[in-house]
Write an enzyme that holds these catalytic residues in place. Sequence first.
Site, PDB file in Angstrom:
ATOM      1  N   SER A  52       0.837  -1.189   0.000  1.00 53.09           N
ATOM      2  CA  SER A  52       0.000   0.000   0.000  1.00 53.09           C
ATOM      3  C   SER A  52       0.873   1.241   0.000  1.00 53.09           C
ATOM      4  CB  SER A  52      -0.887   0.025   1.238  1.00 53.09           C
ATOM      5  OG  SER A  52      -0.090   0.330   2.369  1.00 53.09           O
ATOM      6  N   LYS A  53       0.241   2.313  -0.357  1.00 54.04           N
ATOM      7  CA  LYS A  53       0.924   3.594  -0.400  1.00 54.04           C
ATOM      8  C   LYS A  53       1.469   3.934   0.988  1.00 54.04           C
ATOM      9  CE  LYS A  53      -0.251   8.368  -1.416  1.00 54.04           C
ATOM     10  NZ  LYS A  53      -1.294   9.254  -1.903  1.00 54.04           N
ATOM     11  N   ARG A  54       0.621   3.685   1.993  1.00 55.83           N
ATOM     12  CA  ARG A  54       1.014   4.091   3.332  1.00 55.83           C
ATOM     13  C   ARG A  54       2.258   3.360   3.813  1.00 55.83           C
ATOM     14  NH1 ARG A  54      -3.626   3.494   7.103  1.00 55.83           N
ATOM     15  NH2 ARG A  54      -4.733   4.640   5.517  1.00 55.83           N
TER      16      ARG A  54
END
Length: 494
Positions: free
Chosen positions: A246-248
């Site tokens: 994920s981006k996070r």
Amino acid sequence: MSEVIVRFPPSPTGYLHIGGARTAIFNWLYARKHKGKFILRIEDTDVERSTQESIQGIIDGLTWLGIDWDEGPYFQSEFAEEHKKVANRLLDEGKAYKCFCTKEELETKRKQALKEKRDIKYDGTCRNLTPEEIAKKEAEGLPYVVRFKVPERQGKIGYDDKVLGRIEKDYSEIEDFVIVRSNGRPLYLLCNVVDDIRDRITHIIRGQDHMSNTIRQILLYEALGAKTPVFAHMPLTLDLQKRKISKRTHGEVVSVQWYRQMGFIPWALVNFLVLLGWNPGTDQEIFSKEELIQAFSLERINKSNSIFNYRKGDPKFFTDPKAININAHYLRTLPIEEIAEMIKEDFKEQGLWDDAYEGEKRQWFLDTLDLIRTRFHTLKDFATLGRAYFADDFEIVPKALKKNVLKRPELKELLPALGQELEAVEPWTLETTEAAVRRFAEDKDTKAGIIINGMRTVLTGQLKGPGIFDVMVAIGKKRVITRLKRTPELFEKV
Ligand code: GLU
């Protein structure tokens, strides 16, 4: 065979990441294989989180990858009225009901159920309100959500997932789920089905993270009198620590844009992403577009999650090594004209472009790219590792300088002397340069290898590279001589 219509419906709340791209690619491959239709549909109903930038990023990312769609982009927000109408229709037909339970009431009941170790699903308080009771509550202005009325049936509901096989759930486990929020907005679960019915979607290929929705969506198809599409749920992509990418957690390394910046060939990324979740049943790893379309099938999508083998912080592995290897393969084998086109922008940005590369220096340019690409991994390498072929302001790799030049103090005089000798070489070819260098080494009673390694670093800044005589011809007589004569400067700098 009946028509295949598939779709890619991203929520535009961030950049296009490789998981999303893979979903798009699988749908696209399936459509192309069956000569069907691939629709791009932007699910932008979450207005607060959807951004124009993200929509553009999705469109640019797919375009760059070469994933073309036949219809769209459609925007879910444009069908808001239709979604509401369908919700009202379900209400009118008694297939849904207004629920006035407050958040607090629901929370208290949930806690109680947990305490008593009972099922925590909604207890159906508002399921059987009389029209009078409803009218009264509405007159009082009480807010309500709309819940779908799960049919009272015994046994199980299920579907045959193309990847995972039979998936079933007991009716008793499904709660009357919310389809319209108290602010009057229909939920994703419903909008998605309404759109899929309108677009006559035949196959839904999406991530396993959506499986929790599928059974409920099947109930909606049934309630709306529509044929249920075929479902194929793909494995998720996890990192080495088994976290969902994920981006996070991973930042830009999982965005399609990052691969573009790092010098990936679009098709190489497609090829890599397909193998991250699908297997051909053979050892084949490199697929042309036509081969992939031919070979692809939903049945060969892997059941288990895929591992994205990325080590944060290792600059050599800015992504999965397999992705780099696949990219290197294409980089070294695609027609050189295609490579030339792909690096043009970067060359311009790096101040290396010369319009003559498309004119009188075309052949030299192509030959040189072809010569140096054998050791490269990304398109960026041409302008970085290969800079010395196109400009004089290149850097010398410190390790190469030390090993090939500074450790051999005799080169301080030998290389300029060789430069002097080379003035007489005419014509400047592989044979004549080789003969001159070997003769020189013999005259000076020095190993040709020492001279050649020193030359490689002085001429190209690198430790390794193509055959030195090829290098000499590519770089050209004048520049070779100038660089050799400058060797003493390299000793002075340290
Ligand atoms: N908007 C959803 C997503 O981005 C689409 C899910 C689906 O394919 O039904 O995950």
